[in-house]
Scaffold this active site. Structure first.
Site, PDB file in Angstrom:
ATOM      1  N   LYS A 179       0.815  -1.213   0.000  1.00 58.87           N
ATOM      2  CA  LYS A 179       0.000   0.000   0.000  1.00 58.87           C
ATOM      3  C   LYS A 179       0.851   1.266   0.000  1.00 58.87           C
ATOM      4  CE  LYS A 179      -3.575  -2.259   2.828  1.00 58.87           C
ATOM      5  NZ  LYS A 179      -2.749  -3.460   3.154  1.00 58.87           N
ATOM      6  N   TYR A 246      -8.434  -8.405  13.013  1.00 60.83           N
ATOM      7  CA  TYR A 246      -9.283  -9.568  13.205  1.00 60.83           C
ATOM      8  C   TYR A 246     -10.703  -9.175  12.778  1.00 60.83           C
ATOM      9  CZ  TYR A 246     -10.952 -13.996  14.907  1.00 60.83           C
ATOM     10  OH  TYR A 246     -11.469 -15.263  14.956  1.00 60.83           O
ATOM     11  N   PRO A 248      -8.487 -11.080   9.863  1.00 57.38           N
ATOM     12  CA  PRO A 248      -7.447 -10.626   8.937  1.00 57.38           C
ATOM     13  C   PRO A 248      -7.859 -10.902   7.491  1.00 57.38           C
ATOM     14  CG  PRO A 248      -6.849 -12.748   9.843  1.00 57.38           C
ATOM     15  CD  PRO A 248      -8.135 -12.349  10.524  1.00 57.38           C
ATOM     16  N   SER A 249      -7.188 -10.260   6.560  1.00 64.02           N
ATOM     17  CA  SER A 249      -7.489 -10.492   5.140  1.00 64.02           C
ATOM     18  C   SER A 249      -6.875 -11.797   4.644  1.00 64.02           C
ATOM     19  CB  SER A 249      -6.985  -9.322   4.287  1.00 64.02           C
ATOM     20  OG  SER A 249      -5.597  -9.114   4.503  1.00 64.02           O
ATOM     21  N   TYR A 250      -5.865 -12.322   5.354  1.00 66.43           N
ATOM     22  CA  TYR A 250      -5.310 -13.637   5.046  1.00 66.43           C
ATOM     23  C   TYR A 250      -4.824 -14.259   6.352  1.00 66.43           C
ATOM     24  CZ  TYR A 250      -1.032 -10.786   4.969  1.00 66.43           C
ATOM     25  OH  TYR A 250      -0.029  -9.903   5.279  1.00 66.43           O
ATOM     26  N   HIS A 252      -2.331 -15.833   7.858  1.00 60.41           N
ATOM     27  CA  HIS A 252      -0.927 -16.060   8.199  1.00 60.41           C
ATOM     28  C   HIS A 252      -0.554 -14.850   9.033  1.00 60.41           C
ATOM     29  CE1 HIS A 252       3.144 -17.841   7.345  1.00 60.41           C
ATOM     30  NE2 HIS A 252       3.462 -16.670   7.892  1.00 60.41           N
ATOM     31  N   HIS A 254       0.418 -11.622  10.875  1.00 62.80           N
ATOM     32  CA  HIS A 254       1.212 -10.465  10.461  1.00 62.80           C
ATOM     33  C   HIS A 254       0.798  -9.258  11.293  1.00 62.80           C
ATOM     34  CE1 HIS A 254      -2.459 -10.629   8.029  1.00 62.80           C
ATOM     35  NE2 HIS A 254      -2.403  -9.321   7.931  1.00 62.80           N
ATOM     36  N   VAL A 255       1.691  -8.277  11.362  1.00 59.50           N
ATOM     37  CA  VAL A 255       1.459  -7.061  12.133  1.00 59.50           C
ATOM     38  C   VAL A 255       1.617  -5.863  11.202  1.00 59.50           C
ATOM     39  CG1 VAL A 255       2.237  -5.636  14.072  1.00 59.50           C
ATOM     40  CG2 VAL A 255       2.315  -8.140  14.251  1.00 59.50           C
TER      41      VAL A 255
END
Length: 317
Positions: A179, A246, A248-250, A252, A254-255
């Site tokens: 992005k 939450y 998430p878009s996937y 796995h 991630h932060v």
């Protein structure tokens, strides 16, 4: 080979957001313009074309732009009106390689899940109890095909984005999020991503405290993020916001690491974004708390969980 946008055939607009100056459109691209592995994973239509999504975003203005008005960067201006001390007009910037008008993101082949994600959606606030997580959400996560997160594994194993890495350990990586373009966007738009290497952590529901939990990992990500933005961008501690989504878009873990001055980002919505510091505090107090909380969040009408979660709300009291 690079994707040729002139080969894109438009089908329909999926969503538009004038506030964020972005437009999502669906169409097709020739299968020959995509690498063979990607093309075969989705399958092309009878005419040899693949579904594709274009996300068009207006690029931010560089801070140096106003200083260049007198040097011709503003090619044309058209008067629209005025009243008292106020005047407004439209303007056209001179074409320059270092001043792009748009950022164009391409998803091809686009699956039905991608199409739903980038389509206009009504939002439903839902309550996810631990029981609903076990019976509805967890099976949904476990049914996800590995291909949905192949791009994550490509980054983690160095197949892609190796040149973009800002920090790397045996447990996680930090790199710019797609992005944010560091070469054209201002520092106040900073957006980095920390990707955890452990695939068993799919969402914040999987996080645990205690001696064998994830506190050391989460604290390491926090410390590394502050170190990276200070060393690379000269930002003092407290200049970035670290949070987890939450849903998430996937799936796995991630932060997200964004400039603290950013506001209005869709992913920072209440009920979706959870500050990393708060997660660390919760797990310090109660190691299993994230598995026992009832979480409330907004779910888009195109999300794969929308219908089962909508049905599950009747049992919430």
């Amino acid at each position: 080979m690079p994707i040729q946008l002139q080969d894109f055939e438009f089908e329909r607009v999926l969503d538009e957001n004038p506030y964020f100056r972005c437009l999502n459109v669906l169409g097709t691209l020739p299968a020959t313009s995509i690498s063979s592995g990607d093309a075969s994973s989705s399958g092309s239509t009878s005419d040899g074309r693949l579904p594709a999504i274009l996300r068009l975003e207006r690029t931010p203005f560089p801070l140096s732009l106003p200083q260049e008005f007198s040097s011709g960067v503003l090619e044309q201006a058209k008067f629209l009106g005025n009243t008292d001390i106020y005047t407004w007009m439209n303007g056209w910037l001179k074409r320059r390689d270092d001043l792009p008008d748009l950022k164009i993101s391409v998803i091809c082949p686009a699956t039905d899940v991608h199409i739903r994600k980038y389509s206009k959606q009504d939002i439903l606030m839902v309550h996810e109890t631990p029981d609903v997580y076990e019976k509805v959400v967890k099976p949904y996560i476990e049914a996800f095909p590995p291909s949905r997160t192949q791009w994550v594994r490509n980054i983690l194993d160095g197949t892609s984005e190796a040149h973009s890495l800002l920090h790397s350990t045996d447990e996680f990586l930090i790199l710019p999020d797609m992005k944010w373009d560091p070469t054209t966007s201002p520092l106040t738009a900073l957006y980095l991503l920390a990707l955890v290497k452990d695939p068993s952590i799919r969402s914040m529901r999987d996080l645990r405290g205690g001696e064998r939990g994830h506190l050391l990992l989460l604290k390491a990500i926090r410390d590394a993020a502050h170190s990276v933005v200070e060393r690379k961008y000269g930002l003092a501690r407290g200049s970035v916001r670290l949070y987890v989504h939450y849903q998430p878009s996937y799936y796995h873990f991630h932060v997200h690491i964004v400039h603290a001055s950013q506001s209005g980002i869709m992913g920072m919505t209440v009920g979706q974004a959870h500050l990393l510091d708060d997660i660390i505090s919760l797990l310090t107090v109660a190691p299993d708390i994230l598995s026992s909380l009832t979480l409330t969040y907004g779910l888009g009408s195109q999300h794969g969980l929308y219908e089962p979660m909508f049905a599950a709300q009747s049992n919430f009291a």
